[in-house]
Scaffold this active site. Structure first.
Site, PDB file in Angstrom:
ATOM      1  N   HIS A  48       0.840  -1.202   0.000  1.00 49.79           N
ATOM      2  CA  HIS A  48       0.000   0.000   0.000  1.00 49.79           C
ATOM      3  C   HIS A  48       0.881   1.261   0.000  1.00 49.79           C
ATOM      4  O   HIS A  48       2.099   1.187   0.134  1.00 49.79           O
ATOM      5  CB  HIS A  48      -0.912  -0.009   1.231  1.00 49.79           C
ATOM      6  CG  HIS A  48      -0.160  -0.062   2.526  1.00 49.79           C
ATOM      7  ND1 HIS A  48       0.375  -1.226   3.004  1.00 49.79           N
ATOM      8  CD2 HIS A  48       0.187   0.904   3.415  1.00 49.79           C
ATOM      9  CE1 HIS A  48       0.987  -0.979   4.153  1.00 49.79           C
ATOM     10  NE2 HIS A  48       0.897   0.314   4.420  1.00 49.79           N
ATOM     11  N   THR A  51       3.635   5.704  -3.248  1.00 44.49           N
ATOM     12  CA  THR A  51       4.861   5.741  -4.060  1.00 44.49           C
ATOM     13  C   THR A  51       5.890   4.675  -3.669  1.00 44.49           C
ATOM     14  O   THR A  51       5.952   4.233  -2.516  1.00 44.49           O
ATOM     15  CB  THR A  51       5.555   7.122  -3.913  1.00 44.49           C
ATOM     16  OG1 THR A  51       5.695   7.400  -2.510  1.00 44.49           O
ATOM     17  CG2 THR A  51       4.777   8.224  -4.587  1.00 44.49           C
ATOM     18  N   ARG A  52       6.683   4.293  -4.647  1.00 41.49           N
ATOM     19  CA  ARG A  52       7.860   3.455  -4.457  1.00 41.49           C
ATOM     20  C   ARG A  52       8.946   3.947  -5.409  1.00 41.49           C
ATOM     21  O   ARG A  52       8.638   4.546  -6.433  1.00 41.49           O
ATOM     22  CB  ARG A  52       7.580   1.979  -4.822  1.00 41.49           C
ATOM     23  CG  ARG A  52       6.587   1.254  -3.942  1.00 41.49           C
ATOM     24  CD  ARG A  52       7.136   0.987  -2.556  1.00 41.49           C
ATOM     25  NE  ARG A  52       6.262   0.139  -1.756  1.00 41.49           N
ATOM     26  CZ  ARG A  52       5.198   0.564  -1.072  1.00 41.49           C
ATOM     27  NH1 ARG A  52       4.875   1.826  -1.093  1.00 41.49           N
ATOM     28  NH2 ARG A  52       4.482  -0.280  -0.362  1.00 41.49           N
ATOM     29  N   LYS A 270       9.038  12.132   1.629  1.00 40.37           N
ATOM     30  CA  LYS A 270       9.116  10.822   2.306  1.00 40.37           C
ATOM     31  C   LYS A 270      10.585  10.411   2.422  1.00 40.37           C
ATOM     32  O   LYS A 270      11.285  10.335   1.413  1.00 40.37           O
ATOM     33  CB  LYS A 270       8.341   9.817   1.453  1.00 40.37           C
ATOM     34  CG  LYS A 270       8.383   8.379   1.891  1.00 40.37           C
ATOM     35  CD  LYS A 270       7.193   7.650   1.254  1.00 40.37           C
ATOM     36  CE  LYS A 270       7.519   6.289   0.721  1.00 40.37           C
ATOM     37  NZ  LYS A 270       6.343   5.656   0.069  1.00 40.37           N
ATOM     38  N   HIS A 274      16.051   1.935   5.991  1.00 44.71           N
ATOM     39  CA  HIS A 274      15.819   0.650   5.333  1.00 44.71           C
ATOM     40  C   HIS A 274      15.877  -0.533   6.310  1.00 44.71           C
ATOM     41  O   HIS A 274      16.462  -1.571   6.038  1.00 44.71           O
ATOM     42  CB  HIS A 274      16.836   0.486   4.196  1.00 44.71           C
ATOM     43  CG  HIS A 274      16.680  -0.763   3.386  1.00 44.71           C
ATOM     44  ND1 HIS A 274      15.469  -1.209   2.904  1.00 44.71           N
ATOM     45  CD2 HIS A 274      17.598  -1.692   2.983  1.00 44.71           C
ATOM     46  CE1 HIS A 274      15.644  -2.331   2.229  1.00 44.71           C
ATOM     47  NE2 HIS A 274      16.920  -2.657   2.268  1.00 44.71           N
ATOM     48  N   CYS A 317       4.279   0.205   7.430  1.00 40.75           N
ATOM     49  CA  CYS A 317       4.340  -0.774   6.351  1.00 40.75           C
ATOM     50  C   CYS A 317       5.199  -1.929   6.873  1.00 40.75           C
ATOM     51  O   CYS A 317       5.761  -1.829   7.979  1.00 40.75           O
ATOM     52  CB  CYS A 317       4.981  -0.105   5.132  1.00 40.75           C
ATOM     53  SG  CYS A 317       4.789  -1.002   3.584  1.00 40.75           S
ATOM     54  N   LYS A 350       9.250  -2.668  -7.479  1.00 44.16           N
ATOM     55  CA  LYS A 350       9.663  -2.327  -8.844  1.00 44.16           C
ATOM     56  C   LYS A 350       9.757  -3.559  -9.745  1.00 44.16           C
ATOM     57  O   LYS A 350       9.648  -3.472 -10.952  1.00 44.16           O
ATOM     58  CB  LYS A 350      11.014  -1.573  -8.813  1.00 44.16           C
ATOM     59  CG  LYS A 350      12.157  -2.414  -8.275  1.00 44.16           C
ATOM     60  CD  LYS A 350      13.468  -1.651  -8.187  1.00 44.16           C
ATOM     61  CE  LYS A 350      13.641  -0.876  -6.925  1.00 44.16           C
ATOM     62  NZ  LYS A 350      13.542  -1.652  -5.654  1.00 44.16           N
TER      63      LYS A 350
HETATM   64  C1  LIG Z   1       7.978   1.374   3.638  1.00 37.84           C
HETATM   65  C2  LIG Z   1       8.294   0.540   2.429  1.00 37.84           C
HETATM   66  C3  LIG Z   1       8.973   1.120   1.381  1.00 37.84           C
HETATM   67  C4  LIG Z   1       9.296   0.365   0.265  1.00 37.84           C
HETATM   68  N1  LIG Z   1       9.934   0.970  -0.777  1.00 37.84           N
HETATM   69  C5  LIG Z   1      10.150   0.282  -1.907  1.00 37.84           C
HETATM   70  C6  LIG Z   1      10.694   0.943  -3.032  1.00 37.84           C
HETATM   71  O1  LIG Z   1      10.962   2.137  -2.985  1.00 37.84           O
HETATM   72  N2  LIG Z   1      10.873   0.221  -4.156  1.00 37.84           N
HETATM   73  C7  LIG Z   1      10.570  -1.099  -4.239  1.00 37.84           C
HETATM   74  O2  LIG Z   1      10.780  -1.690  -5.300  1.00 37.84           O
HETATM   75  N3  LIG Z   1      10.053  -1.754  -3.176  1.00 37.84           N
HETATM   76  C8  LIG Z   1       9.828  -1.093  -2.033  1.00 37.84           C
HETATM   77  N4  LIG Z   1       9.265  -1.713  -0.955  1.00 37.84           N
HETATM   78  C9  LIG Z   1       9.021  -3.162  -1.004  1.00 37.84           C
HETATM   79  C10 LIG Z   1       7.734  -3.564  -1.677  1.00 37.84           C
HETATM   80  O3  LIG Z   1       6.698  -2.672  -1.367  1.00 37.84           O
HETATM   81  C11 LIG Z   1       7.425  -5.003  -1.258  1.00 37.84           C
HETATM   82  O4  LIG Z   1       8.535  -5.814  -1.602  1.00 37.84           O
HETATM   83  C12 LIG Z   1       6.187  -5.545  -1.922  1.00 37.84           C
HETATM   84  O5  LIG Z   1       5.086  -4.692  -1.724  1.00 37.84           O
HETATM   85  C13 LIG Z   1       5.868  -6.947  -1.356  1.00 37.84           C
HETATM   86  O6  LIG Z   1       4.674  -7.380  -1.956  1.00 37.84           O
HETATM   87  P1  LIG Z   1       4.014  -8.764  -1.577  1.00 37.84           P
HETATM   88  O7  LIG Z   1       2.938  -8.972  -2.599  1.00 37.84           O
HETATM   89  O8  LIG Z   1       5.056  -9.808  -1.396  1.00 37.84           O
HETATM   90  O9  LIG Z   1       3.388  -8.545  -0.109  1.00 37.84           O
HETATM   91  P2  LIG Z   1       2.010  -7.869   0.330  1.00 37.84           P
HETATM   92  O10 LIG Z   1       1.759  -6.632  -0.374  1.00 37.84           O
HETATM   93  O11 LIG Z   1       1.989  -7.813   1.820  1.00 37.84           O
HETATM   94  O12 LIG Z   1       0.929  -8.919  -0.164  1.00 37.84           O
HETATM   95  C14 LIG Z   1       0.677 -10.137   0.491  1.00 37.84           C
HETATM   96  C15 LIG Z   1      -0.819 -10.293   0.581  1.00 37.84           C
HETATM   97  O13 LIG Z   1      -1.129 -11.588   1.043  1.00 37.84           O
HETATM   98  C16 LIG Z   1      -2.276 -11.492   1.831  1.00 37.84           C
HETATM   99  N5  LIG Z   1      -2.385 -12.665   2.698  1.00 37.84           N
HETATM  100  C17 LIG Z   1      -1.500 -13.028   3.643  1.00 37.84           C
HETATM  101  N6  LIG Z   1      -1.943 -14.122   4.314  1.00 37.84           N
HETATM  102  C18 LIG Z   1      -3.125 -14.456   3.758  1.00 37.84           C
HETATM  103  C19 LIG Z   1      -4.066 -15.478   4.027  1.00 37.84           C
HETATM  104  N7  LIG Z   1      -3.895 -16.348   5.027  1.00 37.84           N
HETATM  105  N8  LIG Z   1      -5.180 -15.551   3.265  1.00 37.84           N
HETATM  106  C20 LIG Z   1      -5.380 -14.658   2.242  1.00 37.84           C
HETATM  107  N9  LIG Z   1      -4.520 -13.643   1.963  1.00 37.84           N
HETATM  108  C21 LIG Z   1      -3.406 -13.542   2.717  1.00 37.84           C
HETATM  109  C22 LIG Z   1      -2.015 -10.213   2.625  1.00 37.84           C
HETATM  110  O14 LIG Z   1      -3.169  -9.707   3.229  1.00 37.84           O
HETATM  111  C23 LIG Z   1      -1.430  -9.312   1.554  1.00 37.84           C
HETATM  112  O15 LIG Z   1      -2.420  -8.542   0.912  1.00 37.84           O
HETATM  113  C24 LIG Z   1       8.926  -1.005   0.188  1.00 37.84           C
HETATM  114  C25 LIG Z   1       8.224  -1.583   1.239  1.00 37.84           C
HETATM  115  C26 LIG Z   1       7.901  -0.830   2.360  1.00 37.84           C
HETATM  116  C27 LIG Z   1       7.164  -1.472   3.489  1.00 37.84           C
HETATM  117  O1  LIG Z   2      13.804  -0.601  -3.357  1.00 38.96           O
HETATM  118  C1  LIG Z   2      14.100   0.579  -3.234  1.00 38.96           C
HETATM  119  O2  LIG Z   2      14.492   1.251  -4.188  1.00 38.96           O
HETATM  120  C2  LIG Z   2      13.983   1.240  -1.895  1.00 38.96           C
HETATM  121  C3  LIG Z   2      15.153   2.109  -1.620  1.00 38.96           C
HETATM  122  C4  LIG Z   2      16.313   1.371  -1.083  1.00 38.96           C
HETATM  123  C5  LIG Z   2      15.960   0.535   0.046  1.00 38.96           C
HETATM  124  C6  LIG Z   2      14.761  -0.195  -0.141  1.00 38.96           C
HETATM  125  N1  LIG Z   2      13.812   0.232  -0.923  1.00 38.96           N
END
Ligand SMILES: Cc1cc2nc3c(=O)[nH]c(=O)nc-3n(C[C@H](O)[C@H](O)[C@H](O)COP(=O)(O)OP(=O)(O)OC[C@H]3O[C@@H](n4cnc5c(N)ncnc54)[C@H](O)[C@@H]3O)c2cc1C
Ligand SMILES: O=C(O)[C@@H]1CCCC=N1
Length: 388
Positions: A48, A51-52, A270, A274, A317, A350
């Site tokens: 959620h 931005t990223r 923002k 990390h 997050c 990304k």
């Molecule tokens: C603060 C922050 C900054 C970031 N900045 C960057 C960035 O600048 N650039 C970048 O590339 N990446 C960035 N990231 C990383 C990136 O956002 C994550 O790697 C990515 O969103 C992970 O996605 P996901 O689908 O694995 O997890 P999630 O988005 O958490 O999705 C997993 C989903 O599974 C669901 N789920 C879990 N268990 C169950 C269940 N039992 N039954 C049904 N559903 C379930 C959850 O509810 C959730 O919706 C950042 C992350 C954070 C927290």
């Molecule tokens: O993935 C990204 O670009 C950001 C910035 C560096 C650390 C983690 N997330």
């Protein structure tokens, strides 16, 4: 409780990785069910927020190489869904000129011929106003980098999945998985069966793995997402061509500090640390450690004099991190119709479109488009639970 008809594939978790995987499967004409525990959209996982950062600047070659295709896939989704998802701002990378990490990023960019500009210290402030470059730090700009509109991207990919005939069932918490030729998934609203299963459960992965006899060294960290007020509104704004930034090492703390130009909240930039403190994903809001914010305050006071060094907004997050911060993209070692995508270690957004493509390839038994050896489950020696 109803028993639903069969699907070709069930994807558990509608974050960025599960949504792109479901979309890729539907593109390949697979009857696909995407299950999500929360009512969508939600703010409880990792995908959620508005931005990223998107960048090619990495210290490992394989991520830089993969990013080449990611940019193309993001552009493809922008076109299909008629929506703008990427804004090119550049990424300023700063770090001790002689440090291994800074040199590794520079080398990877040079080796892969990624467009970049090296900013000598004497010219730094001409190009990047309102930032103090630390003594001894080098600075470069990955000009391909920018900002991804995250919430919008998630809406777009889920919308495209639905257009392709995919089914999303939200508010359905999965509470059991039975491996087999047909995998049986029990969720709060029904029992579902499919030939293949993809698990993309983010910070809840550890719990899900216990149903299928696996354990991975995944740690869940709560991240304080901090926004800082510009003393002069607009000084770090995306329209002033202020870039995203990554500070790879600094005296204030041993982890990266990164930031994005002010954009989503007027007058606020923002900037985050990390890492964070360990939490259970359901108890995120009980984790109140703020030592990361203290590190950010000290860093911003020294290097970003145009920001008020008290966070104006703090959101939450989660990261799900592996010990080496490389992803997990693999089939279950005993049940090859179960695929796992996990451990995106705070840098996976990304890569979403490509992760979707790779998990889809693994699920269909195709040869993956990239060498997935850095992402194998077998790199963790204790991955099988003793009971199996
Ligand atoms: C603060 C922050 C900054 C970031 N900045 C960057 C960035 O600048 N650039 C970048 O590339 N990446 C960035 N990231 C990383 C990136 O956002 C994550 O790697 C990515 O969103 C992970 O996605 P996901 O689908 O694995 O997890 P999630 O988005 O958490 O999705 C997993 C989903 O599974 C669901 N789920 C879990 N268990 C169950 C269940 N039992 N039954 C049904 N559903 C379930 C959850 O509810 C959730 O919706 C950042 C992350 C954070 C927290
Ligand atoms: O993935 C990204 O670009 C950001 C910035 C560096 C650390 C983690 N997330």
């Amino acid at each position: 409780m109803s028993t639903e008809g069969d699907y070709d594939c069930i994807v558990i978790g509608a974050g960025v990785q599960g949504s792109f995987t479901a979309y890729q499967l539907a593109k390949k004409k697979q009857r696909t069910l995407l299950l999500e525990q929360f009512v969508l959209p939600h703010t409880r996982g990792s995908s959620h927020g508005q931005t990223r950062i998107i960048r090619k600047a990495y210290d490992q070659d394989y991520y830089t190489v993969m990013m080449e295709e990611c940019y193309r896939l993001w552009a493809q989704l922008e076109e299909e869904a008629s929506v703008k998802l990427v804004r090119q701002t550049g990424l300023l990378v700063m770090g001790p000129e002689n440090s291994l990490q800074y040199q590794a990023v520079k080398n990877t960019l040079q080796k892969n011929r990624v467009p970049m500009v090296i900013l000598p210290p004497e010219e730094f402030s001409k190009h990047i106003p309102n930032v103090n470059l630390s003594e001894g730090d080098g600075a470069l700009v990955d000009t391909t980098a920018g900002v991804l509109f995250a919430d919008r991207a998630l809406r777009a990919v889920q919308g495209q999945f639905l257009k392709l005939g995919g089914i999303i069932k939200d508010g359905q918490k999965v509470s059991d998985i039975k491996p087999g030729a047909l995998v049986t998934v029990t969720a709060s609203g029904g029992v579902y069966r499919a030939k293949n299963l993809v698990l993309t459960a983010g910070s809840w992965t550890n719990g899900m793995l216990s149903y299928i006899g696996l354990q991975l060294p995944l740690k869940v960290l709560k991240i304080n997402v901090c926004y800082w007020k510009e003393k002069v509104p607009g000084s770090y704004h995306v329209q002033q061509r202020f870039p995203a930034f990554l500070q790879v090492e600094c005296p204030e703390g041993k982890h990266h500090i990164y930031g994005l130009p002010s954009n989503e909240y007027p007058g606020l930039m923002k900037v985050c640390y990390h890492t964070g403190s360990e939490t259970h994903p359901d108890m995120r809001d009980r984790q109140s450690d703020q030592s990361d914010i203290d590190i950010l305050k000290r860093y911003l006071t020294r290097c970003f004099p145009g920001l008020d060094p008290e966070p104006a907004v703090v959101e939450s997050c989660m990261y799900t991190v592996t010990p080496d911060e490389d992803f997990v993209l693999d089939c279950h070692p005993l049940h090859n119709n179960i695929v796992i995508g996990a451990g995106f270690s705070g840098h996976g957004f990304k890569f979403g479109p490509l992760i979707g493509k790779l998990l889809c390839e693994l699920s269909l038994g195709e040869v993956p488009s990239y060498d997935l050896s850095p992402f194998r489950i077998r790199r963790f020696p204790e991955h099988l639970k003793p009971s199996l």
